[in-house]
Design a protein around this motif. Structure first.
Motif, short mmCIF file in Angstrom:
data_model
loop_
_atom_site.label_atom_id
_atom_site.label_comp_id
_atom_site.label_asym_id
_atom_site.label_seq_id
_atom_site.Cartn_x
_atom_site.Cartn_y
_atom_site.Cartn_z
N MET A 225 -6.71 8.18 -6.66
CA MET A 225 -5.77 7.06 -6.44
C MET A 225 -6.42 5.74 -6.83
SD MET A 225 -4.09 8.25 -2.86
CE MET A 225 -3.11 9.75 -2.77
N THR A 226 -6.56 5.55 -8.13
CA THR A 226 -7.40 4.45 -8.62
C THR A 226 -6.82 3.07 -8.38
OG1 THR A 226 -6.44 5.02 -10.75
CG2 THR A 226 -8.70 5.76 -10.35
N SER A 227 -5.54 2.98 -8.05
CA SER A 227 -5.00 1.64 -7.77
C SER A 227 -5.33 1.19 -6.33
CB SER A 227 -3.49 1.61 -8.00
OG SER A 227 -2.85 2.57 -7.19
N LEU A 228 -5.92 2.09 -5.54
CA LEU A 228 -6.39 1.70 -4.21
C LEU A 228 -7.90 1.44 -4.29
CD1 LEU A 228 -4.64 4.42 -1.97
CD2 LEU A 228 -3.80 2.14 -2.50
N SER A 229 -8.37 0.47 -3.50
CA SER A 229 -9.80 0.16 -3.55
C SER A 229 -10.62 1.35 -3.06
CB SER A 229 -10.10 -1.06 -2.69
OG SER A 229 -10.02 -0.68 -1.33
N HIS B 85 3.66 6.47 -5.03
CA HIS B 85 3.61 6.85 -6.43
C HIS B 85 2.58 7.98 -6.65
CE1 HIS B 85 3.96 6.25 -10.77
NE2 HIS B 85 2.64 6.37 -10.82
N TRP B 86 1.42 7.82 -6.04
CA TRP B 86 0.39 8.86 -6.20
C TRP B 86 0.83 10.20 -5.61
CZ3 TRP B 86 -3.02 8.31 -9.72
CH2 TRP B 86 -3.50 7.03 -10.04
N ARG C 275 0.84 -1.21 0.00
CA ARG C 275 0.00 0.00 0.00
C ARG C 275 0.87 1.26 0.00
NH1 ARG C 275 -3.97 -2.11 -2.24
NH2 ARG C 275 -5.19 -3.58 -1.02
N GLN D 281 2.14 1.93 -3.37
CA GLN D 281 1.12 2.51 -4.26
C GLN D 281 0.90 3.99 -3.97
OE1 GLN D 281 -1.91 -0.37 -3.19
NE2 GLN D 281 -1.93 -1.17 -5.29
N ARG E 292 -9.77 4.07 -0.07
CA ARG E 292 -9.74 5.52 -0.32
C ARG E 292 -10.67 6.25 0.66
NH1 ARG E 292 -11.30 5.94 -6.36
NH2 ARG E 292 -11.21 3.69 -6.50
N ARG F 115 2.86 11.39 -9.14
CA ARG F 115 1.71 11.95 -9.85
C ARG F 115 1.16 13.22 -9.19
NH1 ARG F 115 -0.49 7.43 -12.56
NH2 ARG F 115 -2.29 8.66 -13.16
#
Ligand code: SAH
Ligand code: SF4
Length: 414
Positions: free
Chosen positions: A79-83, A66-67, A60, A63, A87, A71
């Motif tokens: 943060m679309t790679s987190l559920s 990176h956000w 986590r 992930q 979020r 980004r």
């Protein structure tokens, strides 16, 4: 020895309060703290606080790192790679708040200065620091702060006149870089446009960071260390440590640690070539005199001709700017891989000094140059119009002098 413009107290009578103030201990974190600027360890703790099992935290953190730092995400929704659930849980407990911008100034040459408001109050006034972006042809430098005010009392420095001080948190230190990237639009796009052959355009606007704003970074050592290590992290903001410079007024016992635990480039505010004068300009010299300071510089970990110490030297008319001073300066630092940064003094209301005459700065710099030292005048370029050290002032009348100085500096350096 040169004459000084300010009367000094009799030699030997030194109160500790003259040398340094104590920073305020109380810092009330906001109810929902920001995740911006946190280290991996602190982010893992944040995930722990919302119930993410330990075995998942590493992933986590990877992930969200990176956000946050590649980004530049401004809300959890992005943060679309987190559920979705994760979020929502994050948003309940945390924010992605940056330091708040209280004022922004943009100079004709693209230099930008932000006055930033941080949580807290000192004597009824909000906690504020400054952050400056200085674009140049071959680089873009961000000057950041380490404290609200400064614990030290250098006689030529406006920040030093602030009575109360609070240390910035690591998040607030990194937050300045994040905020500047926001304002400059300096983040990596989700899907970069197909190569248009224009690599230049993709270069980072912020290529260098200097800790030369408000505060003495080595008196806020842990936060500065942790913050700069986030700024240098290769999977995030990715500023190379060779492109990060920490400026200290000479906190000798912390210099070696700065080298081993932070590993960034070192700048030292020298400003005088005798203890008598330096005691007056930089009172910390009474605690750590020139000999000890220069010894610490000589032993700075990783020093080489390619990684030099920068000696900063503020040009004060009739105080430290004689050619005898210039010659003594090059003798003093002999054998230390170094460059010398001559800083035109930036006057402030109530200051006792004047900036050296232009002709004198040129003669001084010639002595330094002839002794084989590059003397870039980079940071002061920004400082000259912006006064990162605690002054909100736009000195446009100095622009042409600044430009002449810059041209000369470029001709003298690599
Ligand atoms: N506290 C650290 C870093 C912040 S000050 C230090 O003292 O090194 C960054 C630089 O600006 C220092 O070299 C400092 O001496 C210089 N400076 C402070 N006030 C100034 C002024 N009014 N004009 C020009 N330089 C100044
Ligand atoms: Fe503090 Fe640096 Fe200013 Fe001295 S010059 S008072 S150490 S910010």
């Amino acid at each position: 020895m040169t004459a000084s413009l300010v009367a000094t107290e009799p030699q030997g009578v030194v109160s500790a309060a003259d040398i340094e103030k104590r920073p305020l201990e109380r810092y009330v974190a906001p109810e929902r703290p920001s995740l911006v600027g946190l280290s991996r360890a602190a982010l893992a703790e944040a995930f722990g606080a919302i119930g993410v099992p330990e075995r998942q935290r590493r992933m986590r953190v990877q992930q969200i790192w990176h956000w946050l730092y590649v980004r530049g995400a401004k809300d959890f929704e992005a943060m679309t790679s987190l559920s979705k659930e994760l979020r929502a849980a994050l948003a309940q407990r945390f924010t992605l708040a940056r330091p708040e911008i209280a004022a922004e100034q943009v100079s004709a040459d693209g230099t930008r200065k932000w006055l930033l408001r941080l949580p807290g109050e000192i004597e009824g006034r909000p906690h504020e620091v400054e952050c400056v972006y200085i674009p140049e042809t071959d680089r873009g430098t961000l000057c950041i702060s380490s404290q609200v005010g400064c614990t030290l009392n250098c006689s030529f420095c406006h920040t030093g006149t602030q009575r109360l001080v609070r240390n910035l948190t690591p998040g607030e230190i990194v937050g300045q870089v994040v905020l500047a990237r926001d304002r400059l639009g300096d983040w990596t796009e989700a899907s970069p446009p197909a190569s248009d052959g224009n690599e230049e355009a993709r270069k980072r606007l912020i290529s260098n960071v200097v800790m030369m704003g408000m505060g003495e970074p080595l008196y806020n050592f842990e936060a500065v260390r942790d913050g700069l290590n986030v700024v240098a992290d290769g999977e995030g903001l990715s500023l190379s440590k060779r492109r990060i410079t920490l400026s200290t007024s000479g906190v000798v016992p912390k210099i070696a640690r700065a080298g081993t635990e932070i590993g960034v480039m070192l700048a030292v505010s020298l400003h005088a070539v005798t203890d008598a004068l330096r005691n007056e300009l930089v009172p910390l010299n009474r605690k750590y005199p020139l000999r000890e300071l220069l010894e610490a510089c000589r032993n700075y970990p990783g020093l080489s001709n390619a990684r030099r110490v920068t000696f900063e030297y503020v040009m004060l008319k009739g105080v430290n700017d004689s050619l005898a001073d210039a010659r003594a300066l090059v003798r003093l630092i002999k054998g230390i891989p170094a460059k010398i940064n001559l800083i035109p003094f930036n006057p402030w209301p109530g200051s006792h000094y004047e900036c050296s005459d232009w002709a004198q700065i040129e003669k001084f710099s010639e002595v330094v140059f002839n002794a084989g030292y590059a003397s870039p005048v980079r940071t002061p370029r920004g400082r000259d119009i912006l006064a990162a050290c605690g002054q909100l002032k736009s000195a446009t009348e100095k622009l042409s002098a600044r430009e002449r100085l810059a041209l000369r500096a470029m001709a003298m350096t690599d």
